[in-house]
Design an enzyme around this catalytic site. Structure first.
Site, PDB file in Angstrom:
ATOM      1  N   CYS A 152     -43.640   9.382  15.157  1.00 30.25           N
ATOM      2  CA  CYS A 152     -42.185   9.457  14.982  1.00 30.25           C
ATOM      3  C   CYS A 152     -41.854   9.586  13.502  1.00 30.25           C
ATOM      4  O   CYS A 152     -42.355   8.808  12.668  1.00 30.25           O
ATOM      5  CB  CYS A 152     -41.515   8.211  15.560  1.00 30.25           C
ATOM      6  SG  CYS A 152     -39.717   8.174  15.354  1.00 30.25           S
ATOM      7  N   CYS A 174     -32.548  21.061  21.222  1.00 26.04           N
ATOM      8  CA  CYS A 174     -32.924  21.560  19.893  1.00 26.04           C
ATOM      9  C   CYS A 174     -34.388  21.284  19.570  1.00 26.04           C
ATOM     10  O   CYS A 174     -34.904  21.730  18.531  1.00 26.04           O
ATOM     11  CB  CYS A 174     -32.036  20.923  18.832  1.00 26.04           C
ATOM     12  SG  CYS A 174     -32.036  19.103  18.876  1.00 26.04           S
ATOM     13  N   CYS A 320      23.641  -8.162 -17.194  1.00 28.85           N
ATOM     14  CA  CYS A 320      24.382  -8.408 -18.429  1.00 28.85           C
ATOM     15  C   CYS A 320      24.484  -7.101 -19.221  1.00 28.85           C
ATOM     16  O   CYS A 320      23.456  -6.433 -19.440  1.00 28.85           O
ATOM     17  CB  CYS A 320      23.673  -9.471 -19.269  1.00 28.85           C
ATOM     18  SG  CYS A 320      24.348  -9.668 -20.940  1.00 28.85           S
ATOM     19  N   CYS A 333      35.680 -17.837 -11.332  1.00 28.95           N
ATOM     20  CA  CYS A 333      36.143 -17.265 -12.589  1.00 28.95           C
ATOM     21  C   CYS A 333      35.382 -15.992 -12.910  1.00 28.95           C
ATOM     22  O   CYS A 333      34.167 -15.923 -12.742  1.00 28.95           O
ATOM     23  CB  CYS A 333      35.968 -18.282 -13.708  1.00 28.95           C
ATOM     24  SG  CYS A 333      36.522 -17.680 -15.317  1.00 28.95           S
TER      25      CYS A 333
END
Length: 535
Positions: A152, A174, A320, A333
């Protein structure tokens, strides 16, 4: 309606101005939900569905015809999905005279689009097979062979190392051969760890040949093969444009609906799985008629992300003018003093406070061309926030009410038992209470999504019509919900039953009018929105 309502008032409650006819309980059984399937399987239809065998009969009767806001769909179990796959595979295999395993690989390669597969196969068969990973003209199926004098190339073990001097090997068409143990380990890793199923390819580097189902079965254990088949079924649904998994927990059913993706801008494809879960086929969210998917997507995103936090900051804070620090007004206020740089300025116009003196009321006279008026920007931002909260609070309220109404089921069941004990009504006859709870819950979910749609509607005459239908449905739902919450008086059970039954039919009818008119509006193109409906 109170207990002293006379028949003429009841008749007026059930009168439909659009159709100029009176609806009674018998005529509107289907509206009130009596088309539910006994066995829990939905084959064709809208929310309830109808069986294939009964479709023609029901259509003749006119009771289960699809409304203009309903879509046709089919509910499929795992067995049904497998049968559909086998049918498609057999069709392609017989048409082109190829192996069924190769036909399956070709179909998966093109996402089970048979028409496209046939077209490409006829155009260039060889090229298609190469792309799909199918070996051309190879009739033999792979088998495990014992070989001598074999080593193998993966583990480098040879046949001489095995008992008997032979090694079990496997090669696809294949001819790239490896030992069975290496092939088995490779395939199991692909399935178990990578979750791969449709394209498990040959072990050889650069070889694109796909391992078919029967070869996989040769190599792996039964549990791994079952997972492999489960993954194949999942890809079959995931790859299809006409199939969706039911999103209910632990449900393995799928729903098939042939509605084009482009139509989701004008159609709400609400479907109900045979498990009982209702959801939108387009986006898999909970059923959200009458709002279409793009609006729902925008709304959920708006409710989920931080867009409204930013809106709140814009509505309640300013920077601001000198140091750009963010300041929140904590008193009445309008004389502001920045804690960071000590700059004194006017909250209304953001101009220096020294220029105001005793005439600060005139700060609105600043040159409009000098820039965006701070007060106008503030008012606009606040109005946007208040508008959003108006619709969101009602949206959330109906969602919460729907959850609370579901809790009525247990209490309703106890009421039904008491009704049986204190009257001569049978268990079947007291089911009107459960049906009423179902109707209220369903209508609350519809009302919930009407506020999503109303938020994005441009203000015009059509919007007024939409809100009129919304108001009528909401009023009817609240009246029925109030009846369900009331205590049972044994002396008025018959009256209560009639009143709840009539209201249930009327509420269901108002929901149908709401959904039907909205669907017709989409079809006619009369709805205008302040956002795009891109998908």
């Amino acid at each position: 309606m109170d207990e002293d309502s006379d028949p003429s008032e009841l008749e007026a409650a059930l009168y439909d101005d659009d159709d100029d006819e009176v609806f009674d309980a018998d005529d509107l059984d289907a509206v009130a939900g009596e088309d539910d399937d006994e066995d829990g399987e939905v084959d064709i239809g809208g929310v309830g569905g109808i069986d294939d065998d009964d479709a023609f009969t029901h259509d003749i009767a006119g009771k289960n015809r699809l409304k203009n806001y309903e879509v046709e769909y089919t509910c499929l179990s795992i067995e049904g999905l497998q049968q559909q796959q086998k049918k498609d595979v057999d069709h392609i295999a017989s048409m082109f005279e190829i192996k069924d395993t190769d036909a399956a690989i070709l179909l998966r390669h093109l996402n089970w689009n048979k028409e496209r597969l046939i077209e490409k196969y006829m155009d260039n068969e060889a090229s298609l097979k190469v792309q799909a990973g199918v070996l051309d003209d190879h009739p033999k199926r792979p088998k495990i062979h014992k070989r001598k004098d074999f080593t193998c190339s993966v583990c480098f073990l040879s046949a001489e190392d095995e008992d008997g001097g032979e090694m079990e090997t496997l090669a696809l068409g294949c001819d790239h051969r490896f030992c069975k143990d290496c092939y088995q380990h490779y395939v199991e890793q692909k399935i178990r760890e990578e979750g791969e199923s449709r394209r498990v390819q040959c072990m050889q580097e650069k070889c694109k040949l796909v391992i078919d189902e029967k070869t996989i079965q040769l190599l792996v254990s039964s549990p791994i093969y079952e997972r492999y088949m489960t993954l194949l079924n999942r890809t079959y649904v995931d790859d299809s444009s006409v199939l969706r998994w039911c999103p209910a927990p632990n449900c393995e059913n799928a729903v098939e609906c042939h509605i084009s993706h482009k139509k989701f801008k004008t159609i709400v494809p609400s479907v109900r799985c045979s498990c009982g879960h209702a959801f939108c086929f387009g986006c898999s969210e909970q059923a959200h008629g009458p709002a279409v998917c793009p609006l729902v997507k925008e709304w959920l995103k708006k409710c989920k992300d931080d867009s409204e936090t930013a809106n709140w900051i814009s509505a309640n804070t300013k920077e601001c003018p000198k140091c750009n620090s963010t300041i929140e007004k904590n008193g009445g206020c309008n004389h502001m003093t920045c804690r960071k740089c000590r700059y004194e300025w006017c909250w209304i116009c953001a101009g220096p406070w020294s220029d105001h003196g005793n005439s600060w009321y005139n700060c609105n006279r600043y040159d409009e061309k000098a820039g965006v008026n701070a007060r106008d920007a503030q008012a606009k931002s606040r109005a946007q926030l208040e508008r959003y909260l108006h619709f969101f609070n009602r949206f959330a309220n109906h969602e919460q009410s729907a959850r609370l109404d579901r809790d009525l089921y247990s209490r309703t069941e106890k009421k039904m038992e008491r009704m049986q004990q204190t009257s001569d009504l049978t268990w079947i006859e007291v089911q009107f209470l459960k049906k009423a709870v179902d109707t209220v819950t369903e209508c609350r979910m519809t009302l919930k999504w009407t506020y999503c749609m109303a938020y994005y509607l441009e203000r015009n005459n059509m919007t007024d019509l939409f809100e009129d239908n919304q108001r009528d449905l909401e009023r009817a739902v609240e009246e029925l919900s109030e009846q369900l919450e009331s205590e049972i008086d044994p002396t008025t059970i018959t009256t209560l039953r009639q009143k709840v039954t009539d209201l249930t039919v009327y509420v269901a009818r108002r929901r149908e009018i709401m959904l039907s008119d909205t669907a017709q509006g989409f079809e006619e193109g009369r709805w205008e929105f302040n956002v795009g409906l891109g998908l």
